[in-house]
Write an enzyme that holds these catalytic residues in place. Structure first.
Site, PDB file in Angstrom:
ATOM      1  N   SER A 146       0.842  -1.211   0.000  1.00 18.54           N
ATOM      2  CA  SER A 146       0.000   0.000   0.000  1.00 18.54           C
ATOM      3  C   SER A 146       0.872   1.255   0.000  1.00 18.54           C
ATOM      4  O   SER A 146       0.527   2.256  -0.628  1.00 18.54           O
ATOM      5  CB  SER A 146      -0.956   0.002   1.199  1.00 18.54           C
ATOM      6  OG  SER A 146      -0.218   0.142   2.388  1.00 18.54           O
ATOM      7  N   ASP A 204       7.256   2.502   5.941  1.00 21.79           N
ATOM      8  CA  ASP A 204       7.050   1.857   4.636  1.00 21.79           C
ATOM      9  C   ASP A 204       7.118   2.873   3.495  1.00 21.79           C
ATOM     10  O   ASP A 204       7.765   2.639   2.480  1.00 21.79           O
ATOM     11  CB  ASP A 204       5.692   1.133   4.588  1.00 21.79           C
ATOM     12  CG  ASP A 204       5.676  -0.134   5.415  1.00 21.79           C
ATOM     13  OD1 ASP A 204       6.609  -0.332   6.214  1.00 21.79           O
ATOM     14  OD2 ASP A 204       4.723  -0.930   5.268  1.00 21.79           O
TER      15      ASP A 204
END
Ligand code: PMV
Length: 396
Positions: A146, A204
């Site tokens: 994502s 991330d």
């Protein structure tokens, strides 16, 4: 507004060392995984804005004229808490989801609409464009899929709206943005991640933006200088796990046995620091001995993670199978199943790699030969990615 087709890609991530210990204030090393997400942005003049995500079977479009009539002032908010839950609620009305819409589709569409409307609303008129995003990364496996999606969207929309320049020069096949532009891409990508995950750490999207290797501790993120690109096998055991439950189980074990578990966390911290030191050395003067140290660190950490209780029979199997071929593995991410990484030294024969991959696939695992320390978000010459696009389109 740019008029040419734009092609960008961004990597996923794995945690090399420090998973779980990082929750307790220790160092984690997160590295970019060279399994990438690709985005193709095509400007046009048909009055529509389209989003297509072939991996999850999503194809939606909206009338730009309808968006143009919206009062988007609710998106005005320039602090790190953006987007706040009220903004996301309003976006749901804008998205106009069918009742039976799957959760991953909802989240992907909401992140897209948030980034499109927020970034493009500064233009005189909202642009008409088509965006297609596809990925080599499995979703929901802890590999930062994502974040790579949000990074690609942020980079492409900021470039299309000329908030940042397209760094691709004549004759380049691939190029990257400047540090200042990457900061802006990362800021918007983090907001996209917040739409999808609520309250992510930001590691991330940072790895996907900058690539290479990042050290992460107590919310502080810093880049390792010139980390080497290491070849690995990435294996997905496909055993489902809950990060939340595993983090809670480690916390419980720490409360129950503080004298035993706290030293394990301290040792994992030392492993991450030693790995960081060795990677730094390898950047200057790579030698086979350093790979042997990396292998030892992998083995020790895997044993510690087992002692923390986040191992799994599937991960033991992965370690045994790779060890039978002389290769060293550890779990990556939350454990309890999920993914593992196996280091491939430069002197490993391709035949041994193939045999290992075959043995792992034989266990029912998915296995990729790839690298870590990969470049962050990049822009590509549109025609250079025609082949993967065609492959995806052919598969539809
Ligand atoms: O499963 P992943 O890749 O999202 O990693 C979880 C890493 C943990 O350290 C276990 C949890 C965390 O929030 O850092």
């Amino acid at each position: 507004m740019l008029s040419e087709v734009l092609m960008v890609s961004a990597p996923g991530k794995v945690i090399l060392h420090g998973e779980h210990a990082v929750v307790h204030g220790k160092v984690a090393l997160a590295v970019a995984l060279n399994l990438r997400t690709f985005l193709r942005l095509q400007p046009h003049s048909n009055g529509k804005v389209g989003l297509s995500l072939p991996n999850i079977g999503v194809k939606r479009d909206w009338d730009v004229a309808r968006f143009q009539l919206l009062d988007t002032s609710f998106l005005e908010q320039d602090d790190i808490t953006a987007p706040i839950p009220e903004q996301v609620e309003k976006l749901k009305e804008v998205a106009d989801f069918p009742e039976d819409c799957a959760i991953n589709e909802r989240l992907a569409v909401l992140a897209f609409l948030y980034l499109y409307l927020s970034i493009c609303r500064k233009q005189r008129t909202l642009p008409s464009l088509d965006i297609m995003v596809w990925s080599e990364l499995p979703t929901g496996a802890g590999l930062g899929s994502s974040a790579a999606y949000s990074v690609c969207l942020a980079a492409a929309l900021l470039t299309a709206c000329e908030e940042i320049p397209n760094p691709l020069r004549d004759g380049d096949g691939i190029s990257r943005w400047t540090e200042k532009d990457l900061e802006l891409i990362n800021k918007w990508a983090f907001r996209g991640e917040r739409v999808i995950h609520g309250n992510p750490s930001g590691v991330d999207n940072a790895v996907s933006t900058w690539g290479g290797a990042l050290r992460y501790q107590k919310g502080q993120i810093s880049s390792l200088k010139r980390p080497p690109a290491l070849k690995i096998l990435l294996t997905n055991t496909k055993v489902p796990r809950s990060t939340k439950a595993l983090v809670a189980s480690v916390r419980n074990r720490l409360i129950k046995f503080p004298e035993i578990v706290a030293p394990l966390l301290t040792s994992i911290d030392a492993i991450a620091l030693e790995c960081e030191r060795v990677l730094g050395e390898m950047a200057v003067d790579p030698a086979l001995e350093q790979y042997l140290v990396l292998e030892e660190l992998i083995d020790m950490n895997q044993h510690h993670l087992n002692a923390l209780g986040v191992g799994h029979a599937s991960l033991d199997r992965l370690c045994q199978v790779t060890m039978a071929h002389g290769l060293h593995s550890k779990l990556t991410g939350a454990g309890g199943g999920g993914c593992g990484i196996t280091l491939l030294k430069p002197d490993v024969e391709q035949l041994a790699v193939e045999a290992t991959k075959q043995a792992l696939t034989g266990c029912g695992f998915d296995c990729w030969e790839t690298s870590i320390g990969a470049p962050g978000v990049s822009v590509h010459l549109a025609t250079s990615l025609d082949t993967p696009i065609r492959q995806v389109l052919d598969g539809l």
